[in-house]
Scaffold this motif. Structure first.
Motif, PDB file in Angstrom:
ATOM      1  N   ARG A  11      32.416 -11.184 -47.016  1.00 18.46           N
ATOM      2  CA  ARG A  11      31.184 -10.721 -46.350  1.00 18.46           C
ATOM      3  C   ARG A  11      29.963 -11.021 -47.220  1.00 18.46           C
ATOM      4  O   ARG A  11      28.933 -11.490 -46.726  1.00 18.46           O
ATOM      5  CB  ARG A  11      31.269  -9.219 -46.054  1.00 18.46           C
ATOM      6  N   TRP A  12      30.098 -10.742 -48.504  1.00 17.53           N
ATOM      7  CA  TRP A  12      28.990 -11.000 -49.425  1.00 17.53           C
ATOM      8  C   TRP A  12      28.658 -12.487 -49.482  1.00 17.53           C
ATOM      9  O   TRP A  12      27.496 -12.875 -49.459  1.00 17.53           O
ATOM     10  CB  TRP A  12      29.335 -10.447 -50.803  1.00 17.53           C
ATOM     11  N   LEU A  13      29.697 -13.326 -49.552  1.00 16.63           N
ATOM     12  CA  LEU A  13      29.475 -14.771 -49.597  1.00 16.63           C
ATOM     13  C   LEU A  13      28.852 -15.292 -48.299  1.00 16.63           C
ATOM     14  O   LEU A  13      28.230 -16.349 -48.293  1.00 16.63           O
ATOM     15  CB  LEU A  13      30.788 -15.505 -49.896  1.00 16.63           C
ATOM     16  N   GLN A  14      29.013 -14.523 -47.228  1.00 20.36           N
ATOM     17  CA  GLN A  14      28.409 -14.896 -45.946  1.00 20.36           C
ATOM     18  C   GLN A  14      27.042 -14.221 -45.781  1.00 20.36           C
ATOM     19  O   GLN A  14      26.591 -13.999 -44.667  1.00 20.36           O
ATOM     20  CB  GLN A  14      29.346 -14.518 -44.794  1.00 20.36           C
ATOM     21  N   LYS A  15      26.439 -13.872 -46.908  1.00 19.76           N
ATOM     22  CA  LYS A  15      25.064 -13.341 -46.960  1.00 19.76           C
ATOM     23  C   LYS A  15      24.919 -11.865 -46.611  1.00 19.76           C
ATOM     24  O   LYS A  15      23.814 -11.401 -46.355  1.00 19.76           O
ATOM     25  CB  LYS A  15      24.110 -14.161 -46.071  1.00 19.76           C
ATOM     26  N   ASP A  16      26.008 -11.105 -46.605  1.00 14.93           N
ATOM     27  CA  ASP A  16      25.912  -9.659 -46.402  1.00 14.93           C
ATOM     28  C   ASP A  16      25.765  -9.030 -47.791  1.00 14.93           C
ATOM     29  O   ASP A  16      26.742  -8.726 -48.469  1.00 14.93           O
ATOM     30  CB  ASP A  16      27.157  -9.126 -45.692  1.00 14.93           C
ATOM     31  N   GLU A  17      24.525  -8.852 -48.211  1.00 16.35           N
ATOM     32  CA  GLU A  17      24.256  -8.399 -49.575  1.00 16.35           C
ATOM     33  C   GLU A  17      24.733  -6.968 -49.832  1.00 16.35           C
ATOM     34  O   GLU A  17      25.022  -6.607 -50.960  1.00 16.35           O
ATOM     35  CB  GLU A  17      22.779  -8.556 -49.893  1.00 16.35           C
ATOM     36  N   LYS A  18      24.825  -6.163 -48.802  1.00 17.19           N
ATOM     37  CA  LYS A  18      25.335  -4.793 -48.960  1.00 17.19           C
ATOM     38  C   LYS A  18      26.793  -4.798 -49.426  1.00 17.19           C
ATOM     39  O   LYS A  18      27.232  -3.878 -50.110  1.00 17.19           O
ATOM     40  CB  LYS A  18      25.231  -4.039 -47.639  1.00 17.19           C
ATOM     41  N   ALA A  19      27.544  -5.822 -49.037  1.00 18.02           N
ATOM     42  CA  ALA A  19      28.962  -5.906 -49.402  1.00 18.02           C
ATOM     43  C   ALA A  19      29.130  -6.049 -50.911  1.00 18.02           C
ATOM     44  O   ALA A  19      30.155  -5.655 -51.475  1.00 18.02           O
ATOM     45  CB  ALA A  19      29.631  -7.070 -48.677  1.00 18.02           C
ATOM     46  N   PHE A  20      28.103  -6.597 -51.577  1.00 15.70           N
ATOM     47  CA  PHE A  20      28.211  -6.770 -53.027  1.00 15.70           C
ATOM     48  C   PHE A  20      28.311  -5.432 -53.752  1.00 15.70           C
ATOM     49  O   PHE A  20      28.914  -5.338 -54.812  1.00 15.70           O
ATOM     50  CB  PHE A  20      27.046  -7.586 -53.588  1.00 15.70           C
ATOM     51  N   GLU A  21      27.746  -4.405 -53.171  1.00 12.66           N
ATOM     52  CA  GLU A  21      27.835  -3.073 -53.773  1.00 12.66           C
ATOM     53  C   GLU A  21      29.303  -2.657 -53.927  1.00 12.66           C
ATOM     54  O   GLU A  21      29.703  -2.127 -54.966  1.00 12.66           O
ATOM     55  CB  GLU A  21      27.077  -2.056 -52.925  1.00 12.66           C
ATOM     56  N   GLN A  22      30.106  -2.913 -52.902  1.00 12.97           N
ATOM     57  CA  GLN A  22      31.547  -2.612 -52.960  1.00 12.97           C
ATOM     58  C   GLN A  22      32.222  -3.469 -54.037  1.00 12.97           C
ATOM     59  O   GLN A  22      33.047  -2.981 -54.799  1.00 12.97           O
ATOM     60  CB  GLN A  22      32.205  -2.896 -51.604  1.00 12.97           C
ATOM     61  N   VAL A  23      31.868  -4.742 -54.062  1.00 13.80           N
ATOM     62  CA  VAL A  23      32.435  -5.671 -55.052  1.00 13.80           C
ATOM     63  C   VAL A  23      32.073  -5.199 -56.457  1.00 13.80           C
ATOM     64  O   VAL A  23      32.918  -5.153 -57.352  1.00 13.80           O
ATOM     65  CB  VAL A  23      31.938  -7.109 -54.792  1.00 13.80           C
ATOM     66  N   PHE A  24      30.820  -4.830 -56.621  1.00 10.16           N
ATOM     67  CA  PHE A  24      30.344  -4.352 -57.919  1.00 10.16           C
ATOM     68  C   PHE A  24      31.146  -3.135 -58.377  1.00 10.16           C
ATOM     69  O   PHE A  24      31.638  -3.095 -59.499  1.00 10.16           O
ATOM     70  CB  PHE A  24      28.856  -4.007 -57.825  1.00 10.16           C
ATOM     71  N   HIS A  25      31.271  -2.146 -57.502  1.00  7.15           N
ATOM     72  CA  HIS A  25      31.967  -0.906 -57.875  1.00  7.15           C
ATOM     73  C   HIS A  25      33.459  -1.130 -58.121  1.00  7.15           C
ATOM     74  O   HIS A  25      34.070  -0.384 -58.892  1.00  7.15           O
ATOM     75  CB  HIS A  25      31.751   0.180 -56.811  1.00  7.15           C
ATOM     76  N   TYR A  26      34.019  -2.117 -57.513  1.00  9.04           N
ATOM     77  CA  TYR A  26      35.430  -2.429 -57.728  1.00  9.04           C
ATOM     78  C   TYR A  26      35.636  -3.136 -59.075  1.00  9.04           C
ATOM     79  O   TYR A  26      36.556  -2.803 -59.826  1.00  9.04           O
ATOM     80  CB  TYR A  26      35.969  -3.305 -56.594  1.00  9.04           C
TER      81      TYR A  26
END
Length: 189
Positions: A11-26
């Motif tokens: 999702r993040w790679l498809q430009k959903d910047e909010k998804a990066f928050e989940q990636v970051f916390h993981y």
């Protein structure tokens, strides 16, 4: 959880910047533990983790598949650690910041215990590498570091040219840097 994180990465790679928050916390706690294992310092482990994640954010266009993201991330962390150690080694070997314990210069520099990078192993490695230098090179290096003689003074004392002194000190520093970096790189890899 792994499928979920891969989904968030996609999702993040498809430009959903909010998804990066989940990636970051993981990934942040995992990066922190990885960095702390080598740095043994909470502040530097936090800094490295944040810098790696920020760099990944900036270079997200280079990431093509969610499945390879973790490899990309930890390779970036490893490279960042190596660069960190290289900067510390360069600082360690510079004349102004060489710790007293490593250079045998009384009262100059900070104690090894206060520098998280200069562990007992690095100090031992430094002394071993110093003793591996050719005798003339070691003598010139120690006259410059311990006795704080200028290149010209060493040249006069040993009846050699100042350029020869400069070459010996440069070669000694290079040999010491290489030995320390090889050791640190072998720990990280």
């Amino acid at each position: 959880m792994e499928k979920d994180i891969h989904h968030q990465i996609k999702r993040w790679l498809q430009k959903d910047e909010k998804a990066f928050e989940q990636v970051f916390h993981y990934y942040y706690p995992r990066l922190y533990r990885y960095a702390f294992r080598y740095l043994k310092n909470e502040f530097w482990a936090e800094e490295l983790s944040m810098e790696v994640l920020a760099r990944v954010w900036e270079r997200r266009s280079a990431i093509t598949h969610a499945e390879t993201f973790e490899n990309y991330l930890f390779t970036a962390a490893r490279n960042h650690l190596i660069n960190h150690w290289q900067r510390k080694i360069d600082g360690l070997l510079s004349l102004e910041t060489l710790p007293a314990e490593a250079a045998d210069i009384p009262g100059k520099g900070a104690p090894a215990e206060s520098d998280p990078v200069l562990s007992k192993e690095l100090e031992t490695l430094y002394h071993n590498s110093l003793s591996d230098l050719p005798p003339q090179r070691r003598l010139i290096f120690l006259l410059h570091r311990n006795d704080q003689l200028s290149y010209k003074e060493i040249a006069q004392k040993l009846d050699i040219s100042p350029k020869t002194v400069e070459n010996h000190i440069g070669a000694a520093l290079k040999q010491l840097r290489v030995a320390m970096l090889q050791y640190l790189t072998s720990i990280i890899l």
